[in-house]
Design a protein around this motif. Sequence first.
Motif, PDB file in Angstrom:
ATOM      1  N   CYS A  98      18.085 -30.378  44.590  1.00 13.38           N
ATOM      2  CA  CYS A  98      18.163 -31.403  43.539  1.00 13.38           C
ATOM      3  C   CYS A  98      18.264 -30.763  42.163  1.00 13.38           C
ATOM      4  O   CYS A  98      18.950 -31.278  41.279  1.00 13.38           O
ATOM      5  CB  CYS A  98      16.947 -32.325  43.612  1.00 13.38           C
ATOM      6  N   GLY A  99      17.578 -29.650  41.960  1.00  4.66           N
ATOM      7  CA  GLY A  99      17.698 -28.935  40.689  1.00  4.66           C
ATOM      8  C   GLY A  99      19.120 -28.480  40.438  1.00  4.66           C
ATOM      9  O   GLY A  99      19.651 -28.630  39.326  1.00  4.66           O
ATOM     10  N   ASN A 100      19.764 -27.939  41.464  1.00  5.33           N
ATOM     11  CA  ASN A 100      21.159 -27.504  41.326  1.00  5.33           C
ATOM     12  C   ASN A 100      22.079 -28.675  41.039  1.00  5.33           C
ATOM     13  O   ASN A 100      22.995 -28.574  40.214  1.00  5.33           O
ATOM     14  CB  ASN A 100      21.613 -26.792  42.606  1.00  5.33           C
ATOM     15  N   HIS A 116       3.673 -26.946  39.513  1.00  6.00           N
ATOM     16  CA  HIS A 116       3.988 -25.761  38.709  1.00  6.00           C
ATOM     17  C   HIS A 116       4.555 -26.255  37.381  1.00  6.00           C
ATOM     18  O   HIS A 116       5.343 -27.208  37.359  1.00  6.00           O
ATOM     19  CB  HIS A 116       5.009 -24.876  39.432  1.00  6.00           C
ATOM     20  N   PRO A 117       4.165 -25.627  36.259  1.00  4.00           N
ATOM     21  CA  PRO A 117       4.612 -26.120  34.958  1.00  4.00           C
ATOM     22  C   PRO A 117       6.126 -26.232  34.823  1.00  4.00           C
ATOM     23  O   PRO A 117       6.628 -27.092  34.089  1.00  4.00           O
ATOM     24  CB  PRO A 117       4.050 -25.082  33.971  1.00  4.00           C
ATOM     25  N   ARG A 118       6.879 -25.404  35.536  1.00  5.59           N
ATOM     26  CA  ARG A 118       8.335 -25.402  35.376  1.00  5.59           C
ATOM     27  C   ARG A 118       9.039 -26.275  36.419  1.00  5.59           C
ATOM     28  O   ARG A 118      10.264 -26.394  36.380  1.00  5.59           O
ATOM     29  CB  ARG A 118       8.857 -23.968  35.461  1.00  5.59           C
ATOM     30  N   ARG A 119       8.288 -26.856  37.309  1.00  4.34           N
ATOM     31  CA  ARG A 119       8.926 -27.660  38.358  1.00  4.34           C
ATOM     32  C   ARG A 119       9.357 -29.010  37.787  1.00  4.34           C
ATOM     33  O   ARG A 119       8.558 -29.743  37.229  1.00  4.34           O
ATOM     34  CB  ARG A 119       7.971 -27.870  39.529  1.00  4.34           C
ATOM     35  N   GLU A 120      10.637 -29.355  37.956  1.00  3.63           N
ATOM     36  CA  GLU A 120      11.169 -30.618  37.449  1.00  3.63           C
ATOM     37  C   GLU A 120      11.834 -31.464  38.526  1.00  3.63           C
ATOM     38  O   GLU A 120      12.156 -32.622  38.287  1.00  3.63           O
ATOM     39  CB  GLU A 120      12.190 -30.348  36.335  1.00  3.63           C
ATOM     40  N   TRP A 121      12.046 -30.875  39.715  1.00  5.46           N
ATOM     41  CA  TRP A 121      12.796 -31.573  40.757  1.00  5.46           C
ATOM     42  C   TRP A 121      12.035 -31.472  42.072  1.00  5.46           C
ATOM     43  O   TRP A 121      11.185 -30.595  42.252  1.00  5.46           O
ATOM     44  CB  TRP A 121      14.197 -30.960  40.907  1.00  5.46           C
ATOM     45  N   CYS A 122      12.385 -32.339  43.013  1.00  3.36           N
ATOM     46  CA  CYS A 122      11.688 -32.303  44.297  1.00  3.36           C
ATOM     47  C   CYS A 122      12.052 -31.055  45.096  1.00  3.36           C
ATOM     48  O   CYS A 122      11.251 -30.583  45.904  1.00  3.36           O
ATOM     49  CB  CYS A 122      11.977 -33.571  45.093  1.00  3.36           C
TER      50      CYS A 122
END
Length: 206
Positions: free
Chosen positions: A188-190, A178-184
């Motif tokens: 991990c995003g939090n 997904h274009p906005r996905r940056e973390w596994c």
Amino acid sequence: MSTNARLLDEPLPVELMNTIWADRDGVHDALRDPDGTRSWLHAVSSRTDPMTPENLDALAPADLDRLGNQLISLRDALRRLAAEAVEDPRPAAASCTRELHAAVTVLNQAAGETPHWSALSWTPGQAPSRHTRTSGQAAFAVVSAVAEESIELFSQDARDQLRACLAPGCVLYFLKNHPRREWCSAACGNRARSARHYQRHRRADT
């Protein structure tokens, strides 16, 4: 039977890479012993044609130990290839397989170790069905199946979607689907956002 590995609904090669995982206590190996190997294979058995829980449970302890060693060897090779593909900067995520050539060799050997193929069954009056046949024990064909899928992953455009999770302390990989996905994962995003927030306030205080 649950596994300690973080299953993220990624392709099986990535799930195998992620049998190395980390928490506050350090880096862990979900395949470190036969019980860990069995638990991980049970967890992914529905996603692998060559293997069923029944033929996995039928393995002798020595065979399970050998299977675990094959999976670890392939896993370490895949993590080395992934690090090359994404230019992974994380020291804690470094593979035990140091050389790219060695990783490619392990992958290619694993793909041909236990050949598997599809066979059609068709009884009159019933719907045809597909079965998987192997040249050896079905559980060992899983290694070859994952290796084959890995070759497809690294040799095609999907390789460009592979990412190292750069959240603090994480050693996992994922596909950026997904274009906005940056973390596994959301966790991990939090953690990454909390770390950035802390650093901003620390700089402001100083």
